[in-house]
Design an enzyme around this catalytic site. Structure first.
Site, mmCIF file in Angstrom:
data_model
loop_
_atom_site.group_PDB
_atom_site.id
_atom_site.type_symbol
_atom_site.label_atom_id
_atom_site.label_comp_id
_atom_site.label_asym_id
_atom_site.label_seq_id
_atom_site.Cartn_x
_atom_site.Cartn_y
_atom_site.Cartn_z
ATOM 1 N N LYS A 91 2.467 -2.865 5.876
ATOM 2 C CA LYS A 91 2.456 -2.825 4.417
ATOM 3 C C LYS A 91 3.851 -2.559 3.847
ATOM 4 O O LYS A 91 4.181 -3.024 2.754
ATOM 5 C CB LYS A 91 1.466 -1.770 3.926
ATOM 6 C CG LYS A 91 0.018 -2.211 4.050
ATOM 7 C CD LYS A 91 -0.226 -3.519 3.291
ATOM 8 C CE LYS A 91 -1.679 -3.913 3.251
ATOM 9 N NZ LYS A 91 -1.900 -5.182 2.516
ATOM 10 N N ALA A 150 3.397 0.271 8.814
ATOM 11 C CA ALA A 150 4.576 -0.570 9.057
ATOM 12 C C ALA A 150 4.405 -1.948 8.435
ATOM 13 O O ALA A 150 5.333 -2.502 7.830
ATOM 14 C CB ALA A 150 4.823 -0.694 10.563
ATOM 15 N N TYR A 175 -0.596 -0.300 10.307
ATOM 16 C CA TYR A 175 -0.892 -0.648 8.917
ATOM 17 C C TYR A 175 0.238 -0.192 8.009
ATOM 18 O O TYR A 175 0.679 -0.929 7.128
ATOM 19 C CB TYR A 175 -2.209 -0.001 8.494
ATOM 20 C CG TYR A 175 -2.665 -0.391 7.114
ATOM 21 C CD1 TYR A 175 -3.226 -1.643 6.879
ATOM 22 C CD2 TYR A 175 -2.551 0.494 6.038
ATOM 23 C CE1 TYR A 175 -3.658 -2.008 5.607
ATOM 24 C CE2 TYR A 175 -2.978 0.135 4.770
ATOM 25 C CZ TYR A 175 -3.530 -1.113 4.562
ATOM 26 O OH TYR A 175 -3.944 -1.471 3.299
ATOM 27 N N SER A 225 0.841 -1.193 0.000
ATOM 28 C CA SER A 225 0.000 0.000 0.000
ATOM 29 C C SER A 225 0.876 1.244 0.000
ATOM 30 O O SER A 225 1.999 1.230 0.525
ATOM 31 C CB SER A 225 -0.901 0.011 1.237
ATOM 32 O OG SER A 225 -1.531 1.255 1.402
#
Length: 212
Positions: free
Chosen positions: A60, A58, A56, A44
């Site tokens: 991704k 970290a 999130y 992402s």
């Protein structure tokens, strides 16, 4: 970050990073039995740094490291591994906007290109429709992409971009190692002279108020 609980962190990382490892781990014995196999991981743009959801972001970005490692480790068996950073608008987009409303300004400012103006994207269902992501994913699985592995692609509406890999920007050297005094001397002349702190937000005192 200071409000994020360890339980929330573990749940997010478990789904968005460990989940990829678990799938790859059990798929590899089957993938290596084929002439060629492909793994496509979904990362992402949040991995570039995303105020409001540190776990999130970290996780991704961790997916990118996992992708590079899988490409290097499994390439000898004919297994390729790439990652995409897709941008799409759907039902969850509106829900996310509501949940992160208090972070809207900070995200817009700090997630813009460094030193640049905050973007004003056309966040419509058609501009960033999920269907625009699928063709690149499928193409990466075809023989036409047999030479592509360990790479990351950003898919945003009508644009597909191949992202650069980490590489050395600037280096300084001193025989015997660098001391603090040497680093002070080098930093102004070579190592960091072109850098600026874009995140002080001194022109936005409303965003400098710390709320425990």
């Amino acid at each position: 970050m200071w409000r994020f609980t360890e339980e929330e962190w573990d749940l997010t990382v478990g789904v968005n990073l460990k989940g990829y490892f678990a799938m790859i781990k059990h798929a590899v014995p089957h993938l290596v039995q084929q002439d060629t196999s492909v793994i496509i991981n979904t990362s992402s743009g949040s991995g570039f740094g995303h105020p409001s959801h540190c776990a999130y972001s970290a996780a991704k970005e961790g997916v990118i490291g996992l992708t590079r490692t899988a490409a290097r480790e499994l390439g000898r068996f004919g297994v390729r591994c790439n990652a995409i950073r897709p941008r799409a608008v759907g039902a969850s987009t509106a829900e996310y906007a509501i949940r992160t409303a208090r972070w809207t300004d900070l995200m817009a400012i700090t997630m813009a290109p460094r030193g640049g103006a905050a973007p004003t994207p056309d966040d419509t269902d058609e501009a960033y429709a999920p269907r625009k992501i699928a063709p690149m994913v499928v193409w990466l699985c075809t023989d036409a992409a047999r030479h592509v592995t360990g790479r990351t692609f950003h898919i945003s509406g009508d644009i597909v971009s191949r992202l650069s890999e980490p590489q050395r920007e600037v280096a300084v050297y001193q025989d015997g190692g660098l001391t603090l005094d040497a680093l002070d001397a080098f930093s102004g002349r070579h190592l960091t002279e072109d850098l600026a702190n874009d995140y002080l937000l001194e022109d936005r005192p409303d965003l400098q108020v710390f709320e425990p």
